[in-house]
Motif scaffolding. Structure first.
Motif, PDB file in Angstrom:
ATOM      1  N   GLU A   1      -8.838  -2.605   4.045  1.00 16.38           N
ATOM      2  CA  GLU A   1      -7.729  -3.167   4.811  1.00 16.38           C
ATOM      3  C   GLU A   1      -8.227  -4.109   5.893  1.00 16.38           C
ATOM      4  OE1 GLU A   1      -3.864  -4.105   5.976  1.00 16.38           O
ATOM      5  OE2 GLU A   1      -4.810  -3.437   4.112  1.00 16.38           O
ATOM      6  N   ALA A   2      -9.380  -3.805   6.502  1.00 19.96           N
ATOM      7  CA  ALA A   2      -9.940  -4.714   7.504  1.00 19.96           C
ATOM      8  C   ALA A   2     -10.240  -6.082   6.881  1.00 19.96           C
ATOM      9  CB  ALA A   2     -11.201  -4.114   8.113  1.00 19.96           C
ATOM     10  N   TYR A   3     -10.847  -6.093   5.698  1.00 23.78           N
ATOM     11  CA  TYR A   3     -11.136  -7.354   5.013  1.00 23.78           C
ATOM     12  C   TYR A   3      -9.839  -8.069   4.642  1.00 23.78           C
ATOM     13  CZ  TYR A   3     -16.134  -6.242   4.482  1.00 23.78           C
ATOM     14  OH  TYR A   3     -17.451  -5.966   4.708  1.00 23.78           O
TER      15      TYR A   3
ATOM     16  N   TRP B   1       1.454   2.035   3.323  1.00 25.43           N
ATOM     17  CA  TRP B   1       0.555   2.122   2.173  1.00 25.43           C
ATOM     18  C   TRP B   1       0.891   1.049   1.140  1.00 25.43           C
ATOM     19  CZ3 TRP B   1       1.087   8.132   1.314  1.00 25.43           C
ATOM     20  CH2 TRP B   1       0.296   8.809   2.261  1.00 25.43           C
ATOM     21  N   ALA B   2       2.194   0.865   0.904  1.00 27.29           N
ATOM     22  CA  ALA B   2       2.616  -0.108  -0.106  1.00 27.29           C
ATOM     23  C   ALA B   2       2.239  -1.531   0.281  1.00 27.29           C
ATOM     24  CB  ALA B   2       4.125  -0.006  -0.344  1.00 27.29           C
ATOM     25  N   ASP B   3       2.061  -1.783   1.586  1.00 30.25           N
ATOM     26  CA  ASP B   3       1.764  -3.132   2.069  1.00 30.25           C
ATOM     27  C   ASP B   3       0.274  -3.363   2.291  1.00 30.25           C
ATOM     28  OD1 ASP B   3       2.839  -5.712   2.952  1.00 30.25           O
ATOM     29  OD2 ASP B   3       2.061  -5.139   4.925  1.00 30.25           O
ATOM     30  N   LEU B   4      -0.550  -2.347   2.081  1.00 23.91           N
ATOM     31  CA  LEU B   4      -1.993  -2.531   2.271  1.00 23.91           C
ATOM     32  C   LEU B   4      -2.534  -3.521   1.248  1.00 23.91           C
ATOM     33  CD1 LEU B   4      -3.159   1.148   2.936  1.00 23.91           C
ATOM     34  CD2 LEU B   4      -2.767  -0.672   4.612  1.00 23.91           C
ATOM     35  N   GLY B   5      -3.558  -4.262   1.657  1.00 19.57           N
ATOM     36  CA  GLY B   5      -4.079  -5.322   0.806  1.00 19.57           C
ATOM     37  C   GLY B   5      -5.074  -4.848  -0.228  1.00 19.57           C
TER      38      GLY B   5
END
Length: 294
Positions: A181-183, A241-245
Motif C-alpha cells: 500500500e505504501a508503494y 480493503w477494497a480500495d487498497l492498491g
C-alpha cells in the motif's frame, strides 16, 4: 553449548554475537576469502569462545545446534545441507535463517536425518530483534521444534511457531502488505515517500512497537474491546480493503521511490541512522523488558 554458525555475513555475524553474549562457544564457517577477518571485526563480544574454520564438516562435527545463513539459492542450500546432514551429530537441530525457502524444500538434501531440519528465521539484526520464526517442514519432528523453541527462548528471543509453510513466513508477509500500500500511495501520487515514512514512524508504528495489530485494536475499543471495534469499524475497514492498491514495481515507480528516499535522507549518513536506530532499539527493548506484559 557448542553452536555452529554457517555463513558469516551480516546475519551470521549477528547470530554469532548473540550466541557469544550468552556464554556459548561458537564455531563459524564460511568459504569466502577474508570471512574470518570480517566476522571478527563485526562481532562485538568476547571472542575467546569464537573459532573459525572454512571446513564446513569440521565446523559442525561436534555442534549441539547449527544456525545456517547461506545465500538464498536452492542449489547452494542443497550442497550446504547435504554436508550438514552427513557431518552433524544426529540429534543436532539444523536451523536455516532462510526468509524465502520452505523447510520441506531444504529437507530434500537431508536423506539421513530430515526430522531435525527446520527454519529459524530471525529479523535483522538478530542480536537485537527478539523475533524468531520457527517453521517445521513436512518431515520435521516435534522434538526438533521444541528443542529449537527452547533454545531461542534461552537467548532471550521471542520465537513463534508457524503452522503452515508460507512464502515469506508471517512477519515478512505482514511487512509486504504494508509496503504494497505504501508503494501504491506513491504510485498514485497521494503522498510523498517522506510523508509515508513520517505517518508510520510517528503514528501507528509507535504503538506497533509495543503491541501487535490485534491487541492494539482491542485496546482502542474501550470497554467493548475488539468486539466493539469490529462491530463499528468493520464495515468501513472492508471498504478501505477494497480500495487498497495493487502496484507493479515498474522502473518508473522504482525510480520515484529511490528518489524519494534520497530526498528524505537529505544528505544524512546511513551509518549514522543505523547507529541511532540500533541505540534506540536497545533502549526500547530494555524498557519493554521492565514491563509485565510487553
Amino acid at each position: 553449548m557448542r553452536i555452529a554458525v554457517v555463513g558469516t555475513g551480516v546475519i551470521g555475524a549477528s547470530w554469532a554475537t548473540l550466541f557469544l553474549s550468552h556464554g556459548h562457544r561458537v564455531v563459524a564457517s564460511d568459504p569466502a576469502p577474508g570471512a574470518e577477518d570480517r566476522l571478527r571485526a563485526a562481532v562485538a563480544a568476547d571472542q575467546r569462545r569464537l573459532s573459525f574454520t572454512p571446513d564446513l564438516a569440521e565446523a559442525v562435527a561436534d555442534a549441539e545446534f547449527v544456525q545456517e545463513n547461506g545465500p538464498e539459492r536452492p542449489e547452494l542450500k542443497d550442497r550446504l545441507f547435504a554436508v550438514l546432514d552427513a557431518a552433524a551429530p544426529p540429534g543436532t537441530v539444523l536451523a536455516s535463517s532462510s526468509s524465502g525457502l520452505a523447510p520441506s524444500r531444504i529437507q530434500r538434501a537431508c536423506p539421513a536425518h530430515p526430522e531435525r531440519v527446520l527454519v529459524g528465521h530471525p529479523f535483522n539484526p538478530p542480536h537485537l530483534i527478539p523475533l524468531v520464526e520457527v517453521v517445521p517442514g513436512g518431515r520435521t519432528s516435534e522434538a526438533a521444534v521444541e528443542q529449537a523453541m527452547d533454545f531461542y527462548r534461552s537467548l532471550g528471543r521471542r520465537p513463534i511457531r508457524l503452522r503452515q509453510e508460507l512464502p515469506g513466513h508471517v512477519a515478512n508477509r505482514l511487512q509486504a502488505a504494508l509496503w504494497r500500500e505504501a508503494y501504491s500511495l506513491v504510485e498514485r501520487g497521494a503522498a510523498s515517500v517522506a510523508d509515508i515514512d513520517t505517518a508510520i514512524a510517528h503514528g501507528p508504528g509507535l504503538r506497533w512497537a509495543l503491541l501487535g495489530p490485534f491487541l492494539n485494536q482491542h485496546l482502542s475499543g474501550g470497554p467493548g474491546g475488539i468486539a466493539h471495534v469490529l462491530e463499528h469499524l468493520g464495515p468501513p475497514m472492508e471498504e478501505w480493503w477494497a480500495d487498497l492498491g495493487s502496484p507493479r514495481l515498474t522502473p518508473e515507480l522504482a525510480r520515484a521511490i529511490t528518489d524519494g528516499v534520497r530526498d528524505e535522507l537529505a544528505g544524512a549518513a546511513v551509518a549514522d541512522l543505523v547507529a541511532e536506530r540500533d541505540a534506540l532499539l536497545s533502549l526500547l527493548l530494555d524498557a519493554k523488558n521492565r514491563t509485565d506484559h510487553l
